[in-house]
Design a protein around this motif. Structure first.
Motif, PDB file in Angstrom:
ATOM      1  N   PHE A 187       0.828  -1.207   0.000  1.00  0.00           N
ATOM      2  CA  PHE A 187       0.000   0.000   0.000  1.00  0.00           C
ATOM      3  C   PHE A 187       0.864   1.260   0.000  1.00  0.00           C
ATOM      4  CE2 PHE A 187      -1.939   3.405   2.544  1.00  0.00           C
ATOM      5  CZ  PHE A 187      -3.063   3.674   1.781  1.00  0.00           C
ATOM      6  N   LEU A 188       1.793   1.351   0.947  1.00  0.00           N
ATOM      7  CA  LEU A 188       2.630   2.544   1.033  1.00  0.00           C
ATOM      8  C   LEU A 188       3.563   2.638  -0.162  1.00  0.00           C
ATOM      9  CD1 LEU A 188       3.370   5.013   2.689  1.00  0.00           C
ATOM     10  CD2 LEU A 188       4.991   3.604   3.982  1.00  0.00           C
ATOM     11  N   GLY A 189       4.086   1.497  -0.613  1.00  0.00           N
ATOM     12  CA  GLY A 189       4.985   1.507  -1.766  1.00  0.00           C
ATOM     13  C   GLY A 189       4.316   2.041  -3.019  1.00  0.00           C
ATOM     14  N   ARG A 190       3.055   1.656  -3.245  1.00  0.00           N
ATOM     15  CA  ARG A 190       2.331   2.148  -4.421  1.00  0.00           C
ATOM     16  C   ARG A 190       2.130   3.661  -4.338  1.00  0.00           C
ATOM     17  NH1 ARG A 190      -0.700  -2.233  -6.699  1.00  0.00           N
ATOM     18  NH2 ARG A 190       0.781  -3.970  -6.798  1.00  0.00           N
ATOM     19  N   LYS A 191       1.826   4.144  -3.146  1.00  0.00           N
ATOM     20  CA  LYS A 191       1.634   5.586  -2.966  1.00  0.00           C
ATOM     21  C   LYS A 191       2.931   6.347  -3.226  1.00  0.00           C
ATOM     22  CE  LYS A 191      -2.698   5.398  -1.634  1.00  0.00           C
ATOM     23  NZ  LYS A 191      -3.795   6.009  -2.425  1.00  0.00           N
ATOM     24  N   VAL A 192       4.041   5.809  -2.741  1.00  0.00           N
ATOM     25  CA  VAL A 192       5.335   6.468  -2.945  1.00  0.00           C
ATOM     26  C   VAL A 192       5.713   6.452  -4.420  1.00  0.00           C
ATOM     27  CG1 VAL A 192       7.806   6.308  -2.465  1.00  0.00           C
ATOM     28  CG2 VAL A 192       6.162   5.996  -0.612  1.00  0.00           C
ATOM     29  N   GLN A 193       5.517   5.321  -5.088  1.00  0.00           N
ATOM     30  CA  GLN A 193       5.839   5.230  -6.514  1.00  0.00           C
ATOM     31  C   GLN A 193       5.035   6.237  -7.325  1.00  0.00           C
ATOM     32  OE1 GLN A 193       5.145   1.146  -7.563  1.00  0.00           O
ATOM     33  NE2 GLN A 193       6.883   0.390  -6.364  1.00  0.00           N
ATOM     34  N   ALA A 194       3.766   6.382  -6.986  1.00  0.00           N
ATOM     35  CA  ALA A 194       2.928   7.337  -7.706  1.00  0.00           C
ATOM     36  C   ALA A 194       3.421   8.761  -7.489  1.00  0.00           C
ATOM     37  CB  ALA A 194       1.477   7.205  -7.242  1.00  0.00           C
ATOM     38  N   ALA A 195       3.840   9.065  -6.259  1.00  0.00           N
ATOM     39  CA  ALA A 195       4.333  10.413  -5.966  1.00  0.00           C
ATOM     40  C   ALA A 195       5.641  10.687  -6.693  1.00  0.00           C
ATOM     41  CB  ALA A 195       4.516  10.579  -4.458  1.00  0.00           C
ATOM     42  N   ILE A 196       6.527   9.699  -6.740  1.00  0.00           N
ATOM     43  CA  ILE A 196       7.807   9.876  -7.436  1.00  0.00           C
ATOM     44  C   ILE A 196       7.588  10.082  -8.927  1.00  0.00           C
ATOM     45  CG2 ILE A 196       9.923   8.672  -8.119  1.00  0.00           C
ATOM     46  CD1 ILE A 196      10.053   7.481  -5.345  1.00  0.00           C
ATOM     47  N   ALA A 197       6.608   9.375  -9.484  1.00  0.00           N
ATOM     48  CA  ALA A 197       6.334   9.492 -10.919  1.00  0.00           C
ATOM     49  C   ALA A 197       5.898  10.897 -11.308  1.00  0.00           C
ATOM     50  CB  ALA A 197       5.260   8.486 -11.323  1.00  0.00           C
ATOM     51  N   GLU A 198       5.349  11.647 -10.356  1.00  0.00           N
ATOM     52  CA  GLU A 198       4.874  12.996 -10.643  1.00  0.00           C
ATOM     53  C   GLU A 198       5.949  14.054 -10.415  1.00  0.00           C
ATOM     54  OE1 GLU A 198       1.538  13.543  -8.152  1.00  0.00           O
ATOM     55  OE2 GLU A 198       0.303  11.998  -9.111  1.00  0.00           O
ATOM     56  N   MET A 199       7.148  13.643  -9.982  1.00  0.00           N
ATOM     57  CA  MET A 199       8.184  14.608  -9.630  1.00  0.00           C
ATOM     58  C   MET A 199       9.110  14.884 -10.799  1.00  0.00           C
ATOM     59  SD  MET A 199       9.157  13.311  -5.864  1.00  0.00           S
ATOM     60  CE  MET A 199      10.395  14.574  -5.832  1.00  0.00           C
ATOM     61  N   PRO A 200       9.877  15.985 -10.710  1.00  0.00           N
ATOM     62  CA  PRO A 200      10.861  16.284 -11.757  1.00  0.00           C
ATOM     63  C   PRO A 200      11.866  15.146 -11.883  1.00  0.00           C
ATOM     64  CG  PRO A 200      10.587  18.156 -10.282  1.00  0.00           C
ATOM     65  CD  PRO A 200       9.852  17.001  -9.664  1.00  0.00           C
ATOM     66  N   MET A 201      12.336  14.919 -13.092  1.00  0.00           N
ATOM     67  CA  MET A 201      13.277  13.832 -13.310  1.00  0.00           C
ATOM     68  C   MET A 201      14.650  14.144 -12.730  1.00  0.00           C
ATOM     69  SD  MET A 201      11.571  11.480 -14.681  1.00  0.00           S
ATOM     70  CE  MET A 201      12.892  10.387 -15.208  1.00  0.00           C
ATOM     71  N   ASN A 202      14.983  15.435 -12.625  1.00  0.00           N
ATOM     72  CA  ASN A 202      16.300  15.824 -12.146  1.00  0.00           C
ATOM     73  C   ASN A 202      16.277  15.968 -10.627  1.00  0.00           C
ATOM     74  OD1 ASN A 202      18.654  17.175 -11.388  1.00  0.00           O
ATOM     75  ND2 ASN A 202      18.800  18.234 -13.353  1.00  0.00           N
ATOM     76  N   PRO A 203      16.891  15.051  -9.885  1.00  0.00           N
ATOM     77  CA  PRO A 203      16.823  15.124  -8.420  1.00  0.00           C
ATOM     78  C   PRO A 203      17.503  16.363  -7.860  1.00  0.00           C
ATOM     79  CG  PRO A 203      18.377  13.434  -9.118  1.00  0.00           C
ATOM     80  CD  PRO A 203      17.645  13.875 -10.335  1.00  0.00           C
ATOM     81  N   GLU A 204      18.576  16.828  -8.517  1.00  0.00           N
ATOM     82  CA  GLU A 204      19.272  18.023  -8.042  1.00  0.00           C
ATOM     83  C   GLU A 204      18.350  19.234  -8.099  1.00  0.00           C
ATOM     84  OE1 GLU A 204      23.079  20.777  -9.351  1.00  0.00           O
ATOM     85  OE2 GLU A 204      23.031  18.668  -9.926  1.00  0.00           O
TER      86      GLU A 204
END
Length: 416
Positions: A121-138
């Motif tokens: 459950f938590l992993g799916r939520k985190v993956q979805a949030a990461i997918a919406e973030m900028p590709m450049n971590p810096e």
């Protein structure tokens, strides 16, 4: 946050006592909270009412409630594993933690299934949030500086780990005993049998066998001795922070790793041992501050942490909240580049000199590797997602706090 399976294990091992919270229909026991506090090294004093009103107790109770919320959410979302997957999870858990075989197997199956439901459950939520973030971590980290500082601002930390070596009559007695055991082994007695009888380490059940390891895995004194032996050779007694060892080199792998066994006689350290180590550590700090030696060279010379000594004591980069409390507290009060006073690291039996490499403000993100940056972004997202989900689930899933226990019959909400 504690691992969900560990929280479930606390519940399984505790006797039924007073219920201090209920999540949906699942009780949280007073004894579970006390077990968690013990794991955290906290021993609250007072009667039941005084203990359950303490800030430490309430924080631990919230930890358990939050974990149960995640379990319930995973179940409600349909992530509870099928029977075949549960059997595979149980087998894997028993392989990793053989001690769990003592538990009722039906209970163990329920525990691992609950944990998997929450993790998915938590992993799916985190993956979805990461997918919406900028590709450049810096870019993400530099644009969200305030957020990162509040949640998981990274710090690069180094340390010099100075051993607290036992001494006194008990230590001398252990040296004599271990020398006598070595003489018996040299005379033909079985190392494995003597380890099974005399060793204080859990490896005694395996005849002292420790398995395979490489340089940096063990404390320096143990490691230097083990790697200096010839296959089949048994060392002279070796003193470490844990006590006195006899070490036998069992073999050398093609990649340079070794297999070894040992017999350990544990010797408790006392205040005089801590004071002696403190004097050594302060002497090293004085040399660093006077310019006689730089921190990195001192780490290579004196630190017993084989995994970091070769890199000048560098422990890597991660948020202070993810360091052990002793390191985090020391680093939080330091100016970048300065060396701390000696800090006790109880679980290691050593004192540490801590150096904060950067202060987190105006960080040159380009100095971090892509892997480190991605890890930091994931930590930020995980923490944000966890906090958000707990807040949301608390509104959706009934949570009742019973600060007086069910026997008192009083229900009350804990104040945030």
């Amino acid at each position: 946050m504690i691992p969900i399976l560990a929280a479930a294990l606390c519940a399984a091992m505790m006797p039924v006592e007073k219920t201090v919270a209920v999540v949906e229909d699942s009780p949280i026991l007073h004894s579970q909270v006390m077990e968690l506090l013990m794991e955290l090294g906290v021993e609250p004093e007072g009667d039941f009412e005084e203990i359950t009103a303490s800030p430490e107790y309430l924080d631990a109770l919230r930890e358990l409630v939050e974990n149960r919320l995640m379990v319930q959410a995973g179940i409600d979302a349909g992530y509870y594993p099928a029977d075949e997957e549960i059997r595979a999870l149980v087998e894997q858990e028993l392989e990793n933690e053989p001690g769990m075989a003592a538990l009722d197997q039906e209970m163990l199956a329920s525990m691992v299934a609950d944990a998997r439901a929450a993790q998915v459950f938590l992993g799916r939520k985190v993956q979805a949030a990461i997918a919406e973030m900028p590709m450049n971590p810096e870019t993400f980290l530099s644009d969200g500086t305030g957020q990162v500082e509040e949640l998981v601002m990274p710090r690069r930390v180094s340390w010099i780990l100075v051993p607290i070596v036992p001494s006194g009559p008990d230590f001398q007695a252990a040296l004599v005993e271990m020398q006598e055991l070595r003489d018996r082994i040299m005379a033909g007695e079985s190392f494995e049998e003597l380890a099974g009888v005399y060793s204080d380490d859990a490896s005694a059940a395996r005849g002292g066998y420790l398995g395979t390891f490489e340089r940096g895995d063990m404390t320096r004194a143990f490691e230097e001795t083990a790697f200096s032996l010839a296959p089949g050779e048994v060392s002279q007694p070796v003193a470490t922070t844990y006590g006195v060892h006899l070490i036998r080199l069992d073999g050398v792998e093609d990649d340079g790793r070794i297999t070894a066994s040992h017999i350990l006689r544990v010797v408790e350290i006392d205040s005089s041992d801590v004071q002696a180590a403190d004097s050594v550590a302060r002497g090293i700090k004085d040399d660093i501050e006077s310019g006689s030696i730089v921190f990195e060279e001192a780490a290579e010379l004196y630190s017993i942490d084989g995994s970091s000594a070769g890199s000048g004591g560098d422990l890597g980069v991660k948020p202070l909240r993810f360091w052990i409390p002793a390191i985090a507290d020391a680093a939080a009060d330091l100016e970048p580049g300065r060396c701390s006073d000696p800090v006790l690291i109880p679980d290691v039996g050593a004192l540490a000199l801590i150096k904060l490499q950067d202060g987190g403000e105006g960080v040159d993100w380009s100095s971090y590797t892509e892997e480190e940056l991605n890890s930091l972004v994931q930590q930020v997202v995980y923490q944000e997602t966890y906090v958000s989900m707990v807040d949301s689930l608390t509104r959706e899933i009934p949570v009742i706090y019973l600060t007086g226990g069910t026997s008192a019959g009083e229900e009350s909400r804990l104040e945030d």
